[in-house]
Each structure stands twice: as C-alpha cells, then as structure tokens.
Design a protein around this motif. Structure first.
Motif, PDB file in Angstrom:
ATOM      1  N   ASN A   1       0.896  -1.083   0.126  1.00 10.07           N
ATOM      2  CA  ASN A   1      -0.168  -0.078   0.122  1.00 10.07           C
ATOM      3  C   ASN A   1       0.959   1.161  -0.063  1.00 10.07           C
ATOM      4  N   ASP A   2       2.132   1.071  -0.005  1.00 10.41           N
ATOM      5  CA  ASP A   2       3.149   2.250   0.200  1.00 10.41           C
ATOM      6  C   ASP A   2       4.369   1.873  -0.294  1.00 10.41           C
TER       7      ASP A   2
ATOM      8  N   ARG B   1       7.912   1.937  -1.875  1.00 13.15           N
ATOM      9  CA  ARG B   1       9.372   2.522  -1.670  1.00 13.15           C
ATOM     10  C   ARG B   1      10.067   2.707  -3.132  1.00 13.15           C
TER      11      ARG B   1
END
Length: 121
Positions: free
Chosen positions: A6-7, A9
C-alpha cells in the motif's frame, strides 16, 4: 518482496522495474544509459494519456467514477514505471534519488516563487 504493497518505496519500484526487464531482457533494450532517452519519451507519451483522460473525462469523473479513476491511476503508474526504467538505465540508486529529492524539496520550500518570477519580467 514489498515492505508494504500500500506504500511502495523507491527502492522497491526500482527492483520491480529491473525484475520486469529481466523477464524480457532478450527483447527489450539493455539497462544502459544510451537507451534511457527512449524511456523518457515513453514516459511523456503516458503523461499525454493521463492528460487525455483529464480532458475527455474531467476532474469530477476522476474523483467520482471508479472506472475512470482506476484508468487514470493506471496511466500515472505507467508514467512512474517508465520513470523507474530511466533511473535504472542511468544506474541511479534509491539513496541517490531520495537524497537529491529531499535536497530539492528543501530548496523549493524556501523559495520565493512569486518574487522570483517578478524579477524575470
């Protein structure tokens, strides 16, 4: 593979770009700087596709119509995928990119854009 799907890098996006290239390395151009220019052009094409959705569907549909929104986000993801391909072809690490991004942010947060543009006239 991902610390958090969900995030993502930067390092993970670079890795995904490289993994996709590895799968198709026999038919795709090498991960070398001399091929990056083409991927910048592909990225610009995807930006154009994103703009076309805004023009044809409008901001309200992007915000309220799930199908339009998903298509718009998909085009933006294509932009980022080609961007990661460019970074990989120039062998730019996630650390190098992140440090430069933060340095540029710190410069921009202190800028006087209005004053700067008034001085140009």
């Amino acid at each position: 593979m991902y610390t958090d799907a969900n995030d993502l890098r930067v390092s993970e996006m670079l890795e995904l770009s490289y993994r996709l290239w590895e799968k198709h390395s026999n038919s795709w151009s090498p991960m070398e700087p001399e091929y990056a220019k083409s991927f910048i052009l592909y990225m610009i094409e995807e930006i154009g596709e994103s703009i076309a959705i805004i023009k044809k569907k409008g901001e309200k549909n992007i915000m309220n119509d799930l199908k339009v929104r998903e298509h718009f986000i998909e085009e933006l993801c294509d932009v980022l995928m080609y961007f990661m391909d460019v970074l990989n072809r120039f062998h730019i690490s996630s650390q190098e990119f992140s440090n430069t991004y933060i340095r540029k942010f710190e410069h921009n947060i202190g800028r006087d854009y209005e004053g700067q543009y008034k001085r140009l006239k």
